[in-house]
Structures are given as C-alpha cells and as structure tokens.
Motif scaffolding. Structure first.
Motif, PDB file in Angstrom:
ATOM      1  N   ALA A 153       0.822  -1.194  -0.162  1.00 41.24           N
ATOM      2  CA  ALA A 153       0.071   0.092   0.020  1.00 41.24           C
ATOM      3  C   ALA A 153       0.946   1.146  -0.154  1.00 41.24           C
ATOM      4  O   ALA A 153       2.106   1.260   0.599  1.00 41.24           O
ATOM      5  CB  ALA A 153      -0.968   0.178   1.222  1.00 41.24           C
ATOM      6  N   ARG A 154       0.417   2.205  -0.708  1.00 42.79           N
ATOM      7  CA  ARG A 154       1.036   3.502  -0.764  1.00 42.79           C
ATOM      8  C   ARG A 154       0.559   4.776  -0.178  1.00 42.79           C
ATOM      9  O   ARG A 154      -0.633   4.800  -0.258  1.00 42.79           O
ATOM     10  CB  ARG A 154       1.428   4.086  -2.158  1.00 42.79           C
ATOM     11  N   VAL A 155       1.276   5.523   0.548  1.00 44.09           N
ATOM     12  CA  VAL A 155       1.043   6.574   1.150  1.00 44.09           C
ATOM     13  C   VAL A 155       2.048   7.724   1.287  1.00 44.09           C
ATOM     14  O   VAL A 155       3.080   7.524   1.720  1.00 44.09           O
ATOM     15  CB  VAL A 155       0.211   6.431   2.587  1.00 44.09           C
TER      16      VAL A 155
ATOM     17  N   VAL B 226      -2.209   2.964   9.562  1.00 45.98           N
ATOM     18  CA  VAL B 226      -1.971   1.824   8.612  1.00 45.98           C
ATOM     19  C   VAL B 226      -2.322   0.693   9.193  1.00 45.98           C
ATOM     20  O   VAL B 226      -1.992   0.328  10.396  1.00 45.98           O
ATOM     21  CB  VAL B 226      -0.201   1.806   8.493  1.00 45.98           C
ATOM     22  N   TRP B 227      -3.074  -0.133   8.454  1.00 41.20           N
ATOM     23  CA  TRP B 227      -3.647  -1.401   8.971  1.00 41.20           C
ATOM     24  C   TRP B 227      -2.872  -2.670   8.333  1.00 41.20           C
ATOM     25  O   TRP B 227      -2.447  -2.588   7.147  1.00 41.20           O
ATOM     26  CB  TRP B 227      -5.104  -1.339   8.821  1.00 41.20           C
ATOM     27  N   PHE B 228      -2.737  -3.762   9.100  1.00 39.53           N
ATOM     28  CA  PHE B 228      -2.247  -4.826   8.945  1.00 39.53           C
ATOM     29  C   PHE B 228      -3.240  -6.043   8.977  1.00 39.53           C
ATOM     30  O   PHE B 228      -3.983  -6.123  10.172  1.00 39.53           O
ATOM     31  CB  PHE B 228      -0.883  -5.222   9.435  1.00 39.53           C
ATOM     32  N   VAL B 229      -3.467  -7.059   8.212  1.00 40.95           N
ATOM     33  CA  VAL B 229      -4.125  -8.065   8.222  1.00 40.95           C
ATOM     34  C   VAL B 229      -3.336  -9.432   7.990  1.00 40.95           C
ATOM     35  O   VAL B 229      -2.630  -9.521   7.265  1.00 40.95           O
ATOM     36  CB  VAL B 229      -5.404  -8.082   7.328  1.00 40.95           C
ATOM     37  N   GLY B 230      -3.567 -10.345   9.038  1.00 43.01           N
ATOM     38  CA  GLY B 230      -2.639 -11.522   9.032  1.00 43.01           C
ATOM     39  C   GLY B 230      -3.500 -12.623   9.467  1.00 43.01           C
ATOM     40  O   GLY B 230      -4.598 -12.560  10.168  1.00 43.01           O
ATOM     41  N   SER B 231      -3.168 -13.915   8.908  1.00 44.34           N
ATOM     42  CA  SER B 231      -3.706 -15.159   9.532  1.00 44.34           C
ATOM     43  C   SER B 231      -2.909 -16.261   9.136  1.00 44.34           C
ATOM     44  O   SER B 231      -1.843 -16.497   8.239  1.00 44.34           O
ATOM     45  CB  SER B 231      -5.135 -15.617   8.874  1.00 44.34           C
ATOM     46  N   GLU B 232      -3.000 -17.373   9.861  1.00 45.54           N
ATOM     47  CA  GLU B 232      -2.131 -18.517   9.934  1.00 45.54           C
ATOM     48  C   GLU B 232      -2.904 -19.566  10.406  1.00 45.54           C
ATOM     49  O   GLU B 232      -3.165 -19.634  11.712  1.00 45.54           O
ATOM     50  CB  GLU B 232      -0.852 -18.407  10.400  1.00 45.54           C
ATOM     51  N   GLY B 233      -3.314 -20.682   9.650  1.00 45.05           N
ATOM     52  CA  GLY B 233      -4.084 -21.853  10.108  1.00 45.05           C
ATOM     53  C   GLY B 233      -5.347 -21.390  10.609  1.00 45.05           C
ATOM     54  O   GLY B 233      -6.181 -20.477  10.241  1.00 45.05           O
ATOM     55  N   THR B 234      -5.789 -21.630  12.129  1.00 40.72           N
ATOM     56  CA  THR B 234      -6.807 -21.055  12.753  1.00 40.72           C
ATOM     57  C   THR B 234      -6.610 -19.748  13.575  1.00 40.72           C
ATOM     58  O   THR B 234      -7.602 -19.286  14.140  1.00 40.72           O
ATOM     59  CB  THR B 234      -7.227 -22.169  13.877  1.00 40.72           C
ATOM     60  N   LEU B 235      -5.423 -19.199  13.273  1.00 39.63           N
ATOM     61  CA  LEU B 235      -5.073 -17.869  13.824  1.00 39.63           C
ATOM     62  C   LEU B 235      -5.305 -16.551  13.034  1.00 39.63           C
ATOM     63  O   LEU B 235      -5.066 -16.901  11.741  1.00 39.63           O
ATOM     64  CB  LEU B 235      -3.699 -17.798  14.528  1.00 39.63           C
ATOM     65  N   ALA B 236      -5.793 -15.534  13.654  1.00 43.06           N
ATOM     66  CA  ALA B 236      -5.973 -14.284  12.692  1.00 43.06           C
ATOM     67  C   ALA B 236      -5.833 -13.312  13.602  1.00 43.06           C
ATOM     68  O   ALA B 236      -5.972 -13.153  14.728  1.00 43.06           O
ATOM     69  CB  ALA B 236      -7.246 -14.325  12.020  1.00 43.06           C
ATOM     70  N   GLY B 237      -5.333 -12.100  12.732  1.00 43.32           N
ATOM     71  CA  GLY B 237      -5.066 -10.893  13.780  1.00 43.32           C
ATOM     72  C   GLY B 237      -5.124  -9.525  12.700  1.00 43.32           C
ATOM     73  O   GLY B 237      -4.949  -9.730  11.469  1.00 43.32           O
ATOM     74  N   VAL B 238      -5.573  -8.540  13.459  1.00 39.70           N
ATOM     75  CA  VAL B 238      -5.454  -7.142  12.667  1.00 39.70           C
ATOM     76  C   VAL B 238      -4.594  -6.146  13.600  1.00 39.70           C
ATOM     77  O   VAL B 238      -4.813  -6.168  14.847  1.00 39.70           O
ATOM     78  CB  VAL B 238      -6.862  -6.783  12.414  1.00 39.70           C
TER      79      VAL B 238
END
Length: 315
Positions: A244-246, A289-301
């Motif tokens: 993402a660009r800002v 700035v927002w980040f979204v992640g996940s791995e298997g059954t885990l997720a986070g923002v």
C-alpha cells in the motif's frame, strides 16, 4: 359496614371500615434480548484482505465470513457469516468491493447496508483496484475486467500470465503484475509490458503514479520502477504478498510476519508488528496503517498510528 355491640343493652354504634386502597398496575418491562458479541468470531476466520471506509474497517476471508470494525463504537462484528472465498478488497468512502475465486465480486454499500454478490467470469480473481469511474479486477490466465456505468467488460487481449496485483489511476492508466515476473502498464495504446529482470511471481504492486511504483513477490523479490524496474534488497526470502502506498512510503508485507517500509531506495523493517503469522494485507486510511494476517486457525489485525499500535485477534 360492620356493627359492633359493646355490653348488654348498650347503645349500638356504627364503625365504617375504610375502603381498601387499589395498588396501581405495574407497567410491563420489555424483555431486551442482548445483541451477541460476534467480535471474537472475526478472528476465527482465515482473514486475507481488508480496507477502510470513512466509518469502518472491513476484513474478508478465504472460506469464512466478513468482519467490520465500527470506528464510533470501537468494536469488531462478524457482519456476514456466509462462507466465501475472497482474497482481495478495496474501499471507497462508503463502499467496499472484494473479489475471489470463480470471478466472484462482493459489493458492500454502507449507506444502504447491503451486500451483493456477482459473478463476472470464469476465472479466479486475485486483485481489485477502484477507479474514479468504476474498478479494475485481474486474475488467472491474464484476465482483466473493468467495471463502468455499463457493467463489466473484458479489458485486455493477449495477456496469458496469471495476474496477482493491480493498481489503477484512471480508465486508461494502471499497472498490473503477475506470474514469471511480468508487469504491464496500461497506456492510451493498451497494455505495455516492461521487463523486470526476474522470473519470480510478483504478487503485489503499489504506486502513486504511472511513473513510480513498487512491486514485490516470491522469494522476497522487491522492485522499484523509476523509468525501468530495478531490484531493492528486501532482507528476506519470504513471499511478499501485499502493499500500500501513502505519500512517499510504500508498505510491503508477507509471510513470517514480514512488514517493510520502502521510501525511495531505502527499505526498513517495521519493528512493532510482531507476529509469525503471514501478513496478507496492508492498507492505509488517513494517518492509520492497517495490517491483516492469518495462519491456520489464527488471525489478527493491527492498527498503527504515529503514537501507538493496536492489535486484535490471536495471531
């Protein structure tokens, strides 16, 4: 009336019992069914992408539901539990567009509070970019679709590679990147290919204009365009997935919790995003700035502002 005699031959007296008082009837108390807190369910979804409108932040998933963060209330909700395969999203001031497998496009209108799903072709959609007069969607086998007031139309000929990233500026100006290191720039004469010097698949591109861009992809490949594509040292061999660009800064994220900030030829790691989950999306709204992640059954923002970093979820 009660008659009471006091002693024999006594005069008869009359005592009147007061009329009983009437209790006022109680006003029924309505039963309030508490609204369930679906926030924790958002982070049980395989989150893949997100974007921000003026009032909310939205996240989508590949095989899960759609989550929404209400800025006013400061809480997350799972607003749609329909299982959908969505891998990319883009927001306008009060609209959201997300895309995924089998040409699926999901459009969310915050004002009308509606979610609509459409199929725009027999291809897998991998990326979407909003334009002043519509949107661009790219995907498998060189598919490019443009939305305008007349609907969706095919918008490229002769491109055969899978296309994983797109950024649009106008109906006749855009970049797209894809498999085997291909990049194409949309010009008035059509899509023009630019040599990158890599065969690694490029997964994402961010740009402030057609003449300056950052692309990234497999094996930590990071490129800058300033008339020609030139390599930058990312410091990782992980797959880089989103950007993402800002202003003058391009944020790039990827597997293993990699989060980078690129400014000119300088690349630095973002230290306060600490996770080993794959970061699958990054987007900007105002000074956030927002980040979204996940791995298997885990997720986070994660939300990063100039003075703090907030985190939700289990990643």
């Amino acid at each position: 009336m009660v008659v009471i005699a006091i002693g024999a031959g006594a005069a008869v007296g009359v005592v009147t019992r007061p009329a009983p008082s009437v209790e006022p009837s109680a006003t029924p108390v309505p039963t309030v069914t508490p609204v369930p807190d679906t926030g924790p369910l958002v982070f049980k979804q395989p989150l893949t992408a997100g974007c921000a409108t003026d009032d909310a932040v939205w996240v989508v998933s590949d095989g899960g539901g759609i989550g929404r963060f209400d800025r006013l209330l400061g809480r997350w909700q799972l607003v749609d539990s329909t299982l959908r395969s969505l891998v990319a999203a883009a927001c306008g001031p009060d609209t959201v567009m997300a895309v995924g497998a089998f040409g699926r496009v999901v459009s969310i209108d915050e004002l009308a509070k509606s979610i609509r799903a459409d199929d725009i072709g027999l291809f897998n959609a991998y990326a979407v970019s909003l334009l002043p007069d519509g949107a661009l969607v790219v995907g498998s086998d060189g598919s490019v679709q443009r939305q305008s007031s007349g609907g969706w139309d095919k918008y490229a000929e002769g491109i055969t590679e899978d296309l994983y990233g797109v950024v649009g500026f106008a109906g006749s100006s855009a970049w797209t990147v894809g498999a085997a290191g291909v990049t194409y720039r949309l010009e008035s004469a059509g899509w023009k290919q630019f040599v990158t010097g890599t065969t690694a698949s490029l997964r994402t591109i961010a740009a402030a204009s057609p003449t300056e861009a950052i692309a990234a992809g497999d094996d930590g490949v990071l490129l800058r365009f300033d008339g020609n594509w030139r390599p930058l040292e990312s410091g990782t061999k992980h797959e880089l997935r989103a950007s993402a660009r800002v202003g003058s800064i391009t944020y790039v994220v990827g597997d293993g919790g990699i989060a980078l900030a690129v400014e000119g030829n300088t690349v630095r790691a973002i230290a306060n995003i600490t996770t080993t989950c794959a970061l699958r999306s990054v987007f900007v709204h105002g000074n956030e700035v927002w980040f979204v992640g996940s791995e298997g059954t885990l997720a986070g923002v994660w939300r990063q502002t100039p003075d703090r970093t907030d985190r939700w979820g289990t990643c």
